[in-house]
Write a protein that holds these residues in place. Sequence first.
Motif, PDB file in Angstrom:
ATOM      1  N   LEU A 185      -9.327   9.836  12.671  1.00 51.69           N
ATOM      2  CA  LEU A 185      -9.486  10.883  13.673  1.00 51.69           C
ATOM      3  C   LEU A 185      -9.275  12.231  13.001  1.00 51.69           C
ATOM      4  N   ALA A 186     -10.210  13.162  13.173  1.00 52.08           N
ATOM      5  CA  ALA A 186     -10.079  14.493  12.580  1.00 52.08           C
ATOM      6  C   ALA A 186     -10.159  15.537  13.682  1.00 52.08           C
ATOM      7  N   ALA A 187      -9.315  16.563  13.547  1.00 52.59           N
ATOM      8  CA  ALA A 187      -9.306  17.598  14.580  1.00 52.59           C
ATOM      9  C   ALA A 187      -8.934  18.933  13.961  1.00 52.59           C
ATOM     10  N   THR A 188      -9.360  20.024  14.561  1.00 53.75           N
ATOM     11  CA  THR A 188      -8.890  21.353  14.144  1.00 53.75           C
ATOM     12  C   THR A 188      -7.926  21.843  15.213  1.00 53.75           C
ATOM     13  N   LEU A 189      -6.768  22.335  14.731  1.00 56.57           N
ATOM     14  CA  LEU A 189      -5.722  22.731  15.659  1.00 56.57           C
ATOM     15  C   LEU A 189      -5.446  24.222  15.506  1.00 56.57           C
ATOM     16  N   GLY A 190      -5.483  24.936  16.599  1.00 59.56           N
ATOM     17  CA  GLY A 190      -5.156  26.355  16.550  1.00 59.56           C
ATOM     18  C   GLY A 190      -3.654  26.547  16.419  1.00 59.56           C
ATOM     19  N   ASP A 191      -2.893  25.829  17.258  1.00 56.81           N
ATOM     20  CA  ASP A 191      -1.434  25.922  17.218  1.00 56.81           C
ATOM     21  C   ASP A 191      -0.898  24.515  16.986  1.00 56.81           C
ATOM     22  N   VAL A 192      -0.477  24.244  15.803  1.00 58.81           N
ATOM     23  CA  VAL A 192      -0.088  22.884  15.421  1.00 58.81           C
ATOM     24  C   VAL A 192       1.116  22.407  16.238  1.00 58.81           C
ATOM     25  N   VAL A 193       2.107  23.288  16.412  1.00 58.03           N
ATOM     26  CA  VAL A 193       3.349  22.891  17.098  1.00 58.03           C
ATOM     27  C   VAL A 193       3.071  22.470  18.539  1.00 58.03           C
ATOM     28  N   GLU A 194       2.157  23.169  19.148  1.00 55.26           N
ATOM     29  CA  GLU A 194       1.871  22.854  20.558  1.00 55.26           C
ATOM     30  C   GLU A 194       0.871  21.714  20.699  1.00 55.26           C
ATOM     31  N   GLU A 195      -0.149  21.716  19.847  1.00 52.56           N
ATOM     32  CA  GLU A 195      -1.263  20.785  20.067  1.00 52.56           C
ATOM     33  C   GLU A 195      -1.048  19.415  19.429  1.00 52.56           C
ATOM     34  N   LEU A 196      -0.309  19.355  18.318  1.00 55.51           N
ATOM     35  CA  LEU A 196      -0.161  18.072  17.630  1.00 55.51           C
ATOM     36  C   LEU A 196       0.569  17.020  18.474  1.00 55.51           C
ATOM     37  N   PRO A 197       1.710  17.337  19.102  1.00 54.37           N
ATOM     38  CA  PRO A 197       2.391  16.307  19.909  1.00 54.37           C
ATOM     39  C   PRO A 197       1.499  15.774  21.031  1.00 54.37           C
ATOM     40  N   ARG A 198       0.720  16.676  21.600  1.00 50.90           N
ATOM     41  CA  ARG A 198      -0.155  16.260  22.701  1.00 50.90           C
ATOM     42  C   ARG A 198      -1.216  15.278  22.215  1.00 50.90           C
ATOM     43  N   LEU A 199      -1.759  15.587  21.049  1.00 50.89           N
ATOM     44  CA  LEU A 199      -2.804  14.712  20.507  1.00 50.89           C
ATOM     45  C   LEU A 199      -2.236  13.345  20.121  1.00 50.89           C
ATOM     46  N   LEU A 200      -1.043  13.355  19.531  1.00 51.06           N
ATOM     47  CA  LEU A 200      -0.413  12.075  19.152  1.00 51.06           C
ATOM     48  C   LEU A 200      -0.145  11.222  20.395  1.00 51.06           C
ATOM     49  N   GLU A 201       0.234  11.882  21.481  1.00 56.71           N
ATOM     50  CA  GLU A 201       0.482  11.156  22.725  1.00 56.71           C
ATOM     51  C   GLU A 201      -0.823  10.540  23.245  1.00 56.71           C
ATOM     52  N   ASP A 202      -1.915  11.309  23.123  1.00 50.40           N
ATOM     53  CA  ASP A 202      -3.228  10.802  23.551  1.00 50.40           C
ATOM     54  C   ASP A 202      -3.616   9.569  22.742  1.00 50.40           C
ATOM     55  N   VAL A 203      -3.329   9.613  21.451  1.00 46.26           N
ATOM     56  CA  VAL A 203      -3.656   8.478  20.583  1.00 46.26           C
ATOM     57  C   VAL A 203      -2.847   7.257  20.991  1.00 46.26           C
ATOM     58  N   ARG A 204      -1.555   7.475  21.259  1.00 51.89           N
ATOM     59  CA  ARG A 204      -0.687   6.354  21.642  1.00 51.89           C
ATOM     60  C   ARG A 204      -1.186   5.715  22.933  1.00 51.89           C
ATOM     61  N   ARG A 205      -1.559   6.598  23.892  1.00 49.08           N
ATOM     62  CA  ARG A 205      -2.030   6.079  25.185  1.00 49.08           C
ATOM     63  C   ARG A 205      -3.329   5.298  25.024  1.00 49.08           C
ATOM     64  N   ALA A 206      -4.140   5.750  24.052  1.00 49.40           N
ATOM     65  CA  ALA A 206      -5.426   5.056  23.851  1.00 49.40           C
ATOM     66  C   ALA A 206      -5.243   3.742  23.098  1.00 49.40           C
ATOM     67  N   GLY A 207      -4.017   3.427  22.727  1.00 50.43           N
ATOM     68  CA  GLY A 207      -3.736   2.155  22.051  1.00 50.43           C
ATOM     69  C   GLY A 207      -3.784   2.247  20.550  1.00 50.43           C
ATOM     70  N   GLY A 208      -3.798   3.424  20.038  1.00 46.75           N
ATOM     71  CA  GLY A 208      -3.835   3.586  18.581  1.00 46.75           C
ATOM     72  C   GLY A 208      -2.432   3.734  17.989  1.00 46.75           C
ATOM     73  N   HIS A 209      -2.339   3.304  16.728  1.00 47.33           N
ATOM     74  CA  HIS A 209      -1.045   3.413  16.043  1.00 47.33           C
ATOM     75  C   HIS A 209      -1.274   4.225  14.762  1.00 47.33           C
ATOM     76  N   VAL A 210      -0.643   5.395  14.670  1.00 42.43           N
ATOM     77  CA  VAL A 210      -0.879   6.304  13.538  1.00 42.43           C
ATOM     78  C   VAL A 210      -0.184   5.766  12.286  1.00 42.43           C
ATOM     79  N   VAL A 211      -0.949   5.524  11.222  1.00 36.95           N
ATOM     80  CA  VAL A 211      -0.341   5.058   9.962  1.00 36.95           C
ATOM     81  C   VAL A 211      -0.260   6.186   8.927  1.00 36.95           C
ATOM     82  N   GLN A 212      -1.073   7.202   9.075  1.00 41.29           N
ATOM     83  CA  GLN A 212      -0.997   8.333   8.138  1.00 41.29           C
ATOM     84  C   GLN A 212      -1.430   9.602   8.843  1.00 41.29           C
ATOM     85  N   LEU A 213      -0.711  10.675   8.542  1.00 37.40           N
ATOM     86  CA  LEU A 213      -1.004  11.943   9.210  1.00 37.40           C
ATOM     87  C   LEU A 213      -1.070  13.048   8.155  1.00 37.40           C
TER      88      LEU A 213
END
Lengths: 379, 314
Positions: free
Chosen positions: B265-293
């Motif tokens: 998954l690739a994304a461009t983030l304007g504000d990393v502190v605000e947007e990254l946690p939200r995106l990680l939560e979306d991934v978790r909800r979609a059933g994905g497990h992050v192995v590398q960031l």
Amino acid sequence: MIRTVFMISLLSVLRDRVALVLTFVLPLVFFSVFAAVFAPMDTASTHAVQTIVVADVGETFASHLADRMAAQPGLVVERRETEARASALAEVHVGHVGVVLILPSGLEPAVPGKSPGNGEVELHADRSNPLAAELVRGLVQSSAAELLAETYFGADPGEVREPLPVLVIDAVGAGGKRPSISFFAAGLGVMFLMFAVTGRSAILLEERESGVLGRLMAARVGMTRLLLGRWLFLAVLGATQVLVMFVWAALAFGLDLFTPRHLAGFAVTTIAVAAAAAAFGLILSVACRTRTQLNGVAVVVILTLSVLGGNMFPSFLMPEGIRELGRWTFNSWALEAYRKVFWYDRPLHELLPQIAALLAATLVFLFLARWIARRWERV
Amino acid sequence: MHKSAVDTDSVETPAVRVVGAVKRFGSSMALAGLDLQLRPGEWLGLLGANGAGKTTAMHSIAGLINLDDGIIEVFGQRVSGPQPQLIGWVPQEIALYPHLTARENLGAFGRLNGLRGPQLGEAMSWALSWTGLESRADERVTAYSGGMKRRLNIACGVLHRPRVLLLDEPTVGVDPQGRERILGMLEEVRQDGTALLQSTHEFGDLERTSDRLVIMDEGRSIASGTLGELVAETVGNHAALTLEIEGKLSPDQFGDNVCCDGSTLAATLGDVVEELPRLLEDVRRAGGHVVQLDVRRPGIAEVFMQLTGRDLRE
């Protein structure tokens, strides 16, 4: 596998212009130089021997013999009266002529059936050209034989059994001098001087390749000062090299170096020739683009100069045209100066023409080197 | 550290000012109207691909070549030739005498740059200490490692304490450890007030060390400023996020700023502190497990690519 290795070698050579020149052009250049210098000896005479014949015009036999000697193609003869004996001998002492032939009265009776003559021919020779004395002695004998035969035996020289007595006297070079040693010390010394300074002058090319030249220029050393500094070093190095060569020649081979007059003449000549050779080396190094190129060019130019200037072979072996050409080389002036010092024992002031020529050559070479080196400056 | 040779110039006067510099070599135009300014005490990085004109620019400023057009000034003085009192020159090559020792090289270049007597001795002692070559000062340069030669090469250009130091690829061919050491040495000099102009195509170092960057292309300056300014003006300050995920995700589950090919998954983030946690939560909800960031801010490489369409190392 062998084919691949062969092809790599072939392509490397074909694409290396310097290697091609050294392999194919250099031998041709050398062959051409040597052929030009020595081939004329097969068909033309070498340098005629400058000879003074001193004879009494009142003495018929001596006078006729002098006439016959003057007609010899291998000699350039000047005739003088017996009163001029001393001045003639002075000429051979300073090297202006190669031989002085003194024909005394009373030579004629030296024929079969007559009482022995009461005189003998004196042949005063400058042994710096060892061929000259032998040539003149032979010509005296053959001329005398012809003259006697015509006079007494109806033109058959074979009847003349008793040779004319000829006393060969070393006019210069007597007293244990070693002409061949001084010739080789000077000749090889100057040739290796040229090689040494040219080899060391390659430091300019190394500085350019390594970026040091840029650093020197950025430090505002300036090309003129850089070249003068290099020239001074090369001149000192060259003079030291020649000094070592002559000291060795003196210690090991008996060259007469350690007399005040010889030392003074040697010092002045060596400084002048080292200065000229150093400036000459600078020209070669600033004219070349790489060290490899310099090596190839230096070999061709220095050996050519050495052949023409008489460093490798005595100039009396060369035809007159080549000798004249050789006089335009700075190394021939150096050899001439050394010859004056070690062979003719000439005082310092008599070296002036040679020293002046060498210093003039130095200035011209330095100017040329500076001019060529403009391409290494601000562009 | 020694004091600079000249201390009287106003701080407002640029250390180096290049205006419209043009230099041709035959049909090739090495400089095509270069503009550049180096401030006193500044570390300016000159970036460009091979053949961009960096070395010609450095040679021009050092007074080693004549411009066909344009002006170069060093502390307000028009450059018409080398000015060793003001400018130190460190060429790309190891411009040393290999058969001399470090001490002898320093002595020679110090003298050639006008140092004498105690001043020279003091400068040599400083240079040997600065380069860390004191213990091997009397060994011939041929015995040195590449990094040691590089350090000595720089020292020979700095020894007389010029106010401007021109460094043409000073770390080329040096291992990372050696490079760090050289950059540390240069930082010391900069702290002492020397303005540095360093050309390189090793952008990683300059991102960390230089105050400003000038990007050269085809003999001209195409951009200049701090790294932040250049990034903001060209590629923007968005961070690039890459996630390696276990499990299969559908692209439809994410917004337009997210690109997903299943396991990456690739994304461009304007504000990393605000947007990254939200995106990680979306991934978790979609059933994905992050192995590398991996979150990466755009750097000079991206800026260069954006400006020229080429990689800096081409």
